[in-house]
Scaffold this active site. Sequence first.
Site, PDB file in Angstrom:
ATOM      1  N   SER A  58      30.823  36.070  45.259  1.00  0.00           N
ATOM      2  CA  SER A  58      32.105  36.395  45.877  1.00  0.00           C
ATOM      3  C   SER A  58      32.095  37.669  46.710  1.00  0.00           C
ATOM      4  O   SER A  58      32.941  37.819  47.586  1.00  0.00           O
ATOM      5  CB  SER A  58      33.198  36.462  44.812  1.00  0.00           C
ATOM      6  OG  SER A  58      32.814  37.276  43.746  1.00  0.00           O
ATOM      7  N   HIS A  94      34.184  29.529  45.464  1.00  0.00           N
ATOM      8  CA  HIS A  94      34.161  29.763  46.915  1.00  0.00           C
ATOM      9  C   HIS A  94      33.436  28.668  47.689  1.00  0.00           C
ATOM     10  O   HIS A  94      33.320  28.753  48.909  1.00  0.00           O
ATOM     11  CB  HIS A  94      33.518  31.121  47.221  1.00  0.00           C
ATOM     12  CG  HIS A  94      34.233  32.258  46.568  1.00  0.00           C
ATOM     13  ND1 HIS A  94      35.383  32.811  47.088  1.00  0.00           N
ATOM     14  CD2 HIS A  94      33.999  32.930  45.406  1.00  0.00           C
ATOM     15  CE1 HIS A  94      35.806  33.772  46.293  1.00  0.00           C
ATOM     16  NE2 HIS A  94      34.986  33.865  45.265  1.00  0.00           N
ATOM     17  N   LYS A 109      41.858  28.490  45.931  1.00  0.00           N
ATOM     18  CA  LYS A 109      41.194  29.028  47.129  1.00  0.00           C
ATOM     19  C   LYS A 109      41.255  27.966  48.234  1.00  0.00           C
ATOM     20  O   LYS A 109      42.326  27.724  48.758  1.00  0.00           O
ATOM     21  CB  LYS A 109      39.800  29.506  46.747  1.00  0.00           C
ATOM     22  CG  LYS A 109      39.959  30.804  45.933  1.00  0.00           C
ATOM     23  CD  LYS A 109      38.753  31.336  45.244  1.00  0.00           C
ATOM     24  CE  LYS A 109      39.181  32.605  44.494  1.00  0.00           C
ATOM     25  NZ  LYS A 109      38.325  32.976  43.401  1.00  0.00           N
TER      26      LYS A 109
HETATM   27  C1  LIG Z   1      38.663  33.535  42.002  1.00  0.00           C
HETATM   28  C2  LIG Z   1      37.516  33.319  41.120  1.00  0.00           C
HETATM   29  C3  LIG Z   1      37.701  32.932  39.784  1.00  0.00           C
HETATM   30  C4  LIG Z   1      39.048  32.911  39.132  1.00  0.00           C
HETATM   31  O1  LIG Z   1      39.813  31.837  39.556  1.00  0.00           O
HETATM   32  P1  LIG Z   1      41.396  31.926  39.438  1.00  0.00           P
HETATM   33  O2  LIG Z   1      41.852  30.530  39.576  1.00  0.00           O
HETATM   34  O3  LIG Z   1      41.841  32.804  40.549  1.00  0.00           O
HETATM   35  O4  LIG Z   1      41.704  32.514  38.097  1.00  0.00           O
HETATM   36  C5  LIG Z   1      36.584  32.620  39.050  1.00  0.00           C
HETATM   37  N1  LIG Z   1      35.342  32.716  39.576  1.00  0.00           N
HETATM   38  C6  LIG Z   1      35.130  33.111  40.844  1.00  0.00           C
HETATM   39  C7  LIG Z   1      33.741  33.194  41.373  1.00  0.00           C
HETATM   40  C8  LIG Z   1      36.209  33.442  41.650  1.00  0.00           C
HETATM   41  O5  LIG Z   1      36.012  33.856  42.890  1.00  0.00           O
END
Ligand SMILES: *Cc1c(COP(=O)(O)O)cnc(C)c1O
Length: 396
Positions: A189, A217, A248
């Site tokens: 990320s 992602h 996302k």
């Molecule tokens: C955003 C994210 C999460 C958490 O997901 P949410 O639905 O926002 O709680 C978990 N792992 C990664 C790699 C992320 O980027």
Amino acid sequence: MLESHPAEVAAPLLNALQAELAERATLGLLRQRRVLHGMQGVHVEVDGKRLLSFCSNDYLGLAAHPALISAMQQSAAVAGAGTGASHLVTGHQDAHEALEHTLQAFMRMPGILLFTTGYMANLGIITALCEREDAIFADKLNHASLNDAALLSRAELKRYAHNDLASLERMLAHSTARRKLVVADAVFSMDGDLAPVPELLRLCERYDAYLMLDDAHGFGVLGKTGRGVLEHFAIDSPRIIYMATLGKAAGAAGAFVAGPKTVTDYLMQTARPYIYTTASPAPVAAAAMAGVQLIQQDDARRAHLHAMIHEFRQSCQLRRWQLMTSDTAIQPIIIGSNDDALHISKCLLKSGILVPAIRPPTVPKGTARLRVSLSAAHCSADIQQLMAVLHRLEAV
Ligand SMILES: *Cc1c(COP(=O)(O)O)cnc(C)c1O
């Protein structure tokens, strides 16, 4: 009888917290929320100012898409606002069931289980599958939720250097744990690079380990049809436990686990963040389903996102700062010192452009960076506007 007033009893705690907040403020580490007015998008109104944003994980521009909004409205009209119970009691509504079926058909994986958030999915999967006698092998750059989950599971946590297969192999070869689970972000990320998934899988096969991938992602972004990292590498294995989020690229909220049916059946019975929480509202599931359907049907959005990524990389000709190697929507530019990264982020803001500065401890010391994230909602002019300001700042 109480010897002192409750407020006085609490004073040492409050003093300690106050001191810590003050220390953070001195170090420039105090974080502030911005208030966004109106919808999420690449043009946002933040704290009363119109800004061009390169901050969001809304990679396909679906968070404010009319199809998602209307799915949410229609669902609310028939299913209500709240679920009132957990999935295993009476909180599991038609919308959740339909979303699981849609994901099952799309992912072509036998088991699918929805979670309320990605954070909870990671806690749920890892704590259900691993206990004290097990071992978790985690990439050092994994998302915080995966590390928290590993600690909560009480399994032995071994962290290998980022994408370092040799170091992982040594750890696997020496392990005598009952179960071995290799855990990695599929797309990292803060760097935007990919995990070497085929090689990780090969190591798991060689050392009888399982591979859990967090594709937060990659889902919707990678792969010809947006199925994410598994489609990107054209791999499939009963050793893989796949997790992706719906907040996302899918534009809504929530997360799902995909894998062998036995795994998702087991998680439904044992994953505590699944069992002991209220099911998320049906309209959220309906919006996520509309998002997943758009991912499936609308290749043009993904193609445009990749065109924007290509254009950004082509026009980003920096001398002082280093653009990292990444083919994903996450395009970090390494600045170096915390102060410089913050300063540049502030200068961009003055020019009406929102790009976050990411500093340690989120990233290693000396690698403070601008984390540019691109979206299918960006156009060429947006990229050129960002580049013009960055090139001007670099020349100062
Ligand atoms: C955003 C994210 C999460 C958490 O997901 P949410 O639905 O926002 O709680 C978990 N792992 C990664 C790699 C992320 O980027």
